[in-house]
Design a protein around this motif. Structure first.
Motif, PDB file in Angstrom:
ATOM      1  N   UNK A   1       0.845  -1.174   0.000  1.00  0.00           N
ATOM      2  CA  UNK A   1       0.000   0.000   0.000  1.00  0.00           C
ATOM      3  C   UNK A   1       0.893   1.241   0.000  1.00  0.00           C
ATOM      4  N   UNK A   2       0.634   2.157  -0.907  1.00  0.00           N
ATOM      5  CA  UNK A   2       1.408   3.385  -1.007  1.00  0.00           C
ATOM      6  C   UNK A   2       0.973   4.359   0.082  1.00  0.00           C
ATOM      7  N   UNK A   3       1.932   5.097   0.587  1.00  0.00           N
ATOM      8  CA  UNK A   3       1.635   6.106   1.602  1.00  0.00           C
ATOM      9  C   UNK A   3       2.107   7.455   1.106  1.00  0.00           C
ATOM     10  N   UNK A   4       1.463   8.484   1.598  1.00  0.00           N
ATOM     11  CA  UNK A   4       1.837   9.840   1.230  1.00  0.00           C
ATOM     12  C   UNK A   4       2.970  10.294   2.145  1.00  0.00           C
ATOM     13  N   UNK A   5       3.688  11.336   1.732  1.00  0.00           N
ATOM     14  CA  UNK A   5       4.740  11.868   2.625  1.00  0.00           C
ATOM     15  C   UNK A   5       4.179  12.275   3.990  1.00  0.00           C
ATOM     16  N   UNK A   6       2.958  12.797   4.010  1.00  0.00           N
ATOM     17  CA  UNK A   6       2.354  13.175   5.294  1.00  0.00           C
ATOM     18  C   UNK A   6       2.101  11.968   6.182  1.00  0.00           C
ATOM     19  N   UNK A   7       1.622  10.887   5.571  1.00  0.00           N
ATOM     20  CA  UNK A   7       1.397   9.660   6.339  1.00  0.00           C
ATOM     21  C   UNK A   7       2.722   9.094   6.843  1.00  0.00           C
ATOM     22  N   UNK A   8       3.755   9.177   6.025  1.00  0.00           N
ATOM     23  CA  UNK A   8       5.079   8.705   6.445  1.00  0.00           C
ATOM     24  C   UNK A   8       5.581   9.495   7.646  1.00  0.00           C
ATOM     25  N   UNK A   9       5.389  10.818   7.641  1.00  0.00           N
ATOM     26  CA  UNK A   9       5.800  11.658   8.776  1.00  0.00           C
ATOM     27  C   UNK A   9       5.021  11.276  10.030  1.00  0.00           C
ATOM     28  N   UNK A  10       3.699  11.069   9.866  1.00  0.00           N
ATOM     29  CA  UNK A  10       2.868  10.679  11.013  1.00  0.00           C
ATOM     30  C   UNK A  10       3.309   9.329  11.572  1.00  0.00           C
ATOM     31  N   UNK A  11       3.622   8.385  10.691  1.00  0.00           N
ATOM     32  CA  UNK A  11       4.077   7.075  11.136  1.00  0.00           C
ATOM     33  C   UNK A  11       5.423   7.185  11.846  1.00  0.00           C
ATOM     34  N   UNK A  12       6.313   8.011  11.323  1.00  0.00           N
ATOM     35  CA  UNK A  12       7.622   8.204  11.958  1.00  0.00           C
ATOM     36  C   UNK A  12       7.456   8.819  13.344  1.00  0.00           C
ATOM     37  N   UNK A  13       6.534   9.778  13.474  1.00  0.00           N
ATOM     38  CA  UNK A  13       6.286  10.402  14.775  1.00  0.00           C
ATOM     39  C   UNK A  13       5.690   9.391  15.754  1.00  0.00           C
ATOM     40  N   UNK A  14       4.718   8.613  15.286  1.00  0.00           N
ATOM     41  CA  UNK A  14       4.116   7.578  16.136  1.00  0.00           C
ATOM     42  C   UNK A  14       5.168   6.556  16.557  1.00  0.00           C
ATOM     43  N   UNK A  15       6.004   6.156  15.625  1.00  0.00           N
ATOM     44  CA  UNK A  15       7.066   5.193  15.926  1.00  0.00           C
ATOM     45  C   UNK A  15       7.955   5.723  17.046  1.00  0.00           C
ATOM     46  N   UNK A  16       8.356   6.963  16.938  1.00  0.00           N
ATOM     47  CA  UNK A  16       9.227   7.563  17.944  1.00  0.00           C
ATOM     48  C   UNK A  16       8.532   7.656  19.303  1.00  0.00           C
ATOM     49  N   UNK A  17       7.267   8.098  19.308  1.00  0.00           N
ATOM     50  CA  UNK A  17       6.537   8.215  20.567  1.00  0.00           C
ATOM     51  C   UNK A  17       6.338   6.852  21.229  1.00  0.00           C
ATOM     52  N   UNK A  18       5.971   5.841  20.428  1.00  0.00           N
ATOM     53  CA  UNK A  18       5.781   4.498  20.979  1.00  0.00           C
ATOM     54  C   UNK A  18       7.083   3.938  21.537  1.00  0.00           C
ATOM     55  N   UNK A  19       8.169   4.086  20.780  1.00  0.00           N
ATOM     56  CA  UNK A  19       9.468   3.593  21.244  1.00  0.00           C
ATOM     57  C   UNK A  19       9.820   4.194  22.589  1.00  0.00           C
ATOM     58  N   UNK A  20       9.673   5.498  22.710  1.00  0.00           N
ATOM     59  CA  UNK A  20      10.015   6.180  23.951  1.00  0.00           C
ATOM     60  C   UNK A  20       9.089   5.748  25.095  1.00  0.00           C
ATOM     61  N   UNK A  21       7.781   5.657  24.828  1.00  0.00           N
ATOM     62  CA  UNK A  21       6.842   5.261  25.875  1.00  0.00           C
ATOM     63  C   UNK A  21       7.095   3.829  26.339  1.00  0.00           C
ATOM     64  N   UNK A  22       7.350   2.925  25.387  1.00  0.00           N
ATOM     65  CA  UNK A  22       7.614   1.527  25.745  1.00  0.00           C
ATOM     66  C   UNK A  22       8.923   1.416  26.520  1.00  0.00           C
ATOM     67  N   UNK A  23       9.941   2.129  26.079  1.00  0.00           N
ATOM     68  CA  UNK A  23      11.239   2.094  26.762  1.00  0.00           C
ATOM     69  C   UNK A  23      11.125   2.611  28.188  1.00  0.00           C
ATOM     70  N   UNK A  24      10.443   3.728  28.349  1.00  0.00           N
ATOM     71  CA  UNK A  24      10.284   4.293  29.698  1.00  0.00           C
ATOM     72  C   UNK A  24       9.444   3.399  30.594  1.00  0.00           C
ATOM     73  N   UNK A  25       8.389   2.809  30.028  1.00  0.00           N
ATOM     74  CA  UNK A  25       7.550   1.893  30.806  1.00  0.00           C
ATOM     75  C   UNK A  25       8.350   0.665  31.232  1.00  0.00           C
ATOM     76  N   UNK A  26       9.118   0.106  30.303  1.00  0.00           N
ATOM     77  CA  UNK A  26       9.939  -1.067  30.633  1.00  0.00           C
ATOM     78  C   UNK A  26      10.957  -0.723  31.719  1.00  0.00           C
ATOM     79  N   UNK A  27      11.576   0.442  31.624  1.00  0.00           N
ATOM     80  CA  UNK A  27      12.556   0.858  32.636  1.00  0.00           C
ATOM     81  C   UNK A  27      11.879   0.988  33.998  1.00  0.00           C
ATOM     82  N   UNK A  28      10.710   1.612  34.027  1.00  0.00           N
ATOM     83  CA  UNK A  28      10.000   1.797  35.295  1.00  0.00           C
ATOM     84  C   UNK A  28       9.585   0.454  35.891  1.00  0.00           C
ATOM     85  N   UNK A  29       9.149  -0.469  35.042  1.00  0.00           N
ATOM     86  CA  UNK A  29       8.773  -1.799  35.533  1.00  0.00           C
ATOM     87  C   UNK A  29      10.003  -2.522  36.097  1.00  0.00           C
TER      88      UNK A  29
END
Length: 159
Positions: A1-29
């Motif tokens: 499925x093709x994505x637009x540059x805007x969708x790619x930016x949104x996915x990159x932002x979500x990826x970064x936010x999820x990575x950080x949230x998961x990392x911080x949650x794992x550290x706290x646990x």
């Protein structure tokens, strides 16, 4: 499925936010676990409890570490009385690792502390937030299940 540059930016932002949230949650646990064992030893002990009895090679494969690392970790857990090693009846050269009663008790304590921490935090949320986390947990479990079977998340078919 093709994505637009805007969708790619949104996915990159979500990826970064999820990575950080998961990392911080794992550290706290990990911090809530009580520090009785290192994260590596706790992970190996939990793997042995869930999948055991298993060989050191199987432990290495599941934990995605080299065989010598798994052997050292198993030796430490055995020395501390948290696992027991027995001869493999199908291969006299191999050994099977199982969690000992003391190892299982330690995992129960660690899990109880982590669950208590998380439950305290979840009580601060409203129903909609809890529903969102329930759905997020399902999605993450799906991604991790695909990964644990050696498939790239999102791929279809047998690996």
């Amino acid at each position: 499925m093709a994505t637009t540059p805007g969708q790619e930016r949104e996915l990159a932002e979500l990826t970064s936010r999820l990575r950080l949230a998961i990392t911080r949650t794992a550290r706290r646990m990990r911090q809530e676990s009580g520090g009785e064992l290192s994260p590596t030893l706790i992970a190996a002990l939990a793997t042995i409890e869930v999948h055991g009895p298993i060989t050191p090679s199987e432990l290495a494969e599941i934990e995605r570490v080299q065989r010598p690392t798994a052997t050292r970790v198993a030796a430490t857990l055995e020395r501390d009385g948290l696992i027991v090693r027995a001869a493999d009846p199908s291969d006299g050269r191999a050994s099977l690792l199982s969690a000992s009663a003391e190892g299982r008790a330690l995992l129960r304590r660690v899990r109880r502390r982590k669950n208590a921490y998380l439950a305290r935090r979840l009580h601060e949320l409203d129903g909609a937030e809890l529903d969102a986390l329930e759905r997020a947990a399902e999605v993450l479990e799906h991604l991790l299940a695909d990964d644990s079977r050696g498939r790239r998340p999102g791929s279809r078919g047998a690996s």
